[in-house]
Write an enzyme that holds these catalytic residues in place. Structure first.
Site, PDB file in Angstrom:
ATOM      1  N   LYS A 134      33.137  47.615-143.610  1.00 13.82           N
ATOM      2  CA  LYS A 134      33.764  48.593-144.981  1.00 13.82           C
ATOM      3  C   LYS A 134      32.419  48.013-146.104  1.00 13.82           C
ATOM      4  CE  LYS A 134      36.138  52.359-146.741  1.00 13.82           C
ATOM      5  NZ  LYS A 134      36.779  53.314-146.108  1.00 13.82           N
ATOM      6  N   GLY A 158      47.515  65.764-154.486  1.00 11.67           N
ATOM      7  CA  GLY A 158      45.930  65.469-153.804  1.00 11.67           C
ATOM      8  C   GLY A 158      45.779  67.118-153.063  1.00 11.67           C
ATOM      9  N   GLY A 214      42.515  67.901-152.123  1.00 14.79           N
ATOM     10  CA  GLY A 214      41.408  68.233-151.866  1.00 14.79           C
ATOM     11  C   GLY A 214      41.165  67.593-149.933  1.00 14.79           C
ATOM     12  N   VAL A 229      41.323  66.197-147.901  1.00 13.26           N
ATOM     13  CA  VAL A 229      42.896  66.012-146.532  1.00 13.26           C
ATOM     14  C   VAL A 229      43.573  66.696-146.693  1.00 13.26           C
ATOM     15  CG1 VAL A 229      44.156  64.382-145.505  1.00 13.26           C
ATOM     16  CG2 VAL A 229      42.222  63.239-145.864  1.00 13.26           C
TER      17      VAL A 229
END
Ligand code: NAD
Length: 368
Positions: free
Chosen positions: A94, A194, A196, A198
């Site tokens: 990452k 959430g 957003g 997804v």
């Protein structure tokens, strides 16, 4: 004469990198600095036993460099287990860029970051994450091939979020099957935290199946959009965690299952996209188990995105990516059974299976 370096007392006690709380025998940590563009980035390569370390680049306004280092160490480790449990020939990596993606990001900075990625000769392959976009990946692609998630118009797989949402949906159905005896979500009350990239696609699947969907977001307009598009209901209660629902789907932030919330949760299934949902894996995973709540490990069911970008490395085929993502359903049920047989939390069961695969591959690589 050299001046003495003055360090705060608490830092003197700790080795700055290898002594970090989140350091987990990472193979390589690369600090990237470019004065001209203002780039300050860290690439964390946790483990490459299964293959090159693939994981997104997060651009975030970290409070300090320690926080950035901690984040890249934690996230890159998570990628190792995510790819291993999903059966991909990828290791874990990452990257983080320190800065506000809305204010500090420039094309030159992203290009420079791409050059740093290129200098690692494919040991690390980057992708999109919070604060970076498909457009950024296209720019990085101008200076290196070690990038995924580029635009479909350029031969890439585009935005991974819809595939991630499909995997979360599959994992949720498997968890419902295990907990309620049926994977049919019609009539089940699901709270999606959430809404957003997804969250929205997940809500669309749930609404289509006839689930009763409640939504929560910090942006009122996003919630209203979910009401208008999918007939969702805005969660109105004062305490989201004690909501009287069957399924809780965290699709915003990590660590929402913590000391403060874990005993309040009424949902019998937790299945969502957010990374690192359990604040302390062993502690909160165990409490959920004792409370009879089925927790679908986040790194297992949110793997649709990495499955999708992996396709770009081995020749992208959308149908194959969706088929592999659909298989998250079977893998999730296998993990639940393994957890029961071995008296483990579902999180520990998934980690153990992933670690076994890595150990096995290490042996094979050594014997070659
Ligand atoms: P996103 O930024 O598009 O959506 C996040 C949503 O959560 C936003 O609508 C935001 O307003 C909302 N939010 C933020 N804080 C909140 C809070 N306290 N309460 C309620 N809502 C809040 O992100 P995304 O791409 O949809 O990803 C969602 C989560 O899934 C993230 O944790 C991400 O790391 C994880 N994830 C995403 C992918 C992917 O393919 N996008 C893959 C794996 C994991």
């Amino acid at each position: 004469m050299t001046a003495e370096i003055v360090m705060p007392a608490e830092l003197k006690k700790m080795d700055p990198v290898f002594g970090q709380f989140s350091f987990d025998n990472h193979e390589q940590i690369v600090f990237c600095n470019d004065k001209d563009t203002g780039l300050k980035a860290i690439i964390g390569i946790h483990n490459t036993v299964m293959g090159p370390a693939l994981g997104g680049t997060r651009m975030w306004n970290y409070a300090n460099e320690w926080e950035a280092l901690n984040d890249v160490l934690r996230l890159s480790r998570g990628m190792t287990y995510k790819s291993a449990i999903t059966g991909l020939n990828l290791g874990g990596g990452k990257a983080v860029i320190i800065g506000d993606s809305k204010l500090d990001k420039t094309p030159e900075m992203i290009t420079k970051f791409g050059q740093f990625v290129n200098s690692l000769s494919g040991k690390y392959i980057t992708a999109e994450d919070v604060g970076t976009t498909t457009e950024d990946m296209d720019r990085i692609h101008e200076v290196t091939n070690f990038v995924t998630g580029i635009s479909e118009s350029r031969g890439g797989s585009g935005n991974p979020s819809p595939v991630t949402a499909y995997g979360v949906y599959m994992g949720m159905k498997a968890a419902a099957k295990y907990q309620f005896g049926s994977d049919n979500l019609a009539g089940k009350k699901v709270l999606v935290q959430g809404t957003g990239h997804v969250g929205e696609t997940l809500i669309s699947y749930l609404a289509k199946e006839g689930a009763i969907v409640f939504v929560s977001d910090i942006h009122q307009d996003k919630m209203e959009n979910m009401v208008a598009k999918y007939g969702a209901k805005i969660f109105m209660g004062s305490d989201l965690y004690s909501a009287d629902v069957d399924i809780y789907a965290p699709c915003a932030l990590g660590a929402t299952i913590n000391d403060d919330t874990v005993y309040r949760i009424k949902a019998k299934v937790i299945a969502g996209a957010a990374n690192n949902q359990l604040a302390v894996e062993a502690v909160h995973g165990q409490i959920l188990r004792e409370r009879g709540i089925t927790y679908a490990p986040d790194f297992l069911i949110n793997a649709g995105g990495i499955i999708n970008v992996y396709g770009e490395i081995v020749k992208y085929d959308k149908a194959e990516a969706m088929r592999r993502t659909e298989n998250i359903y079977n893998t999730t049920l296998e993990i639940f059974n393994f957890a029961d047989q071995n008296n483990l939390t579902t999180q520990a069961a998934a980690m153990q299976i992933a670690q076994n695969r890595i150990d096995q591959r290490k042996k094979e690589n050594t014997n070659k």
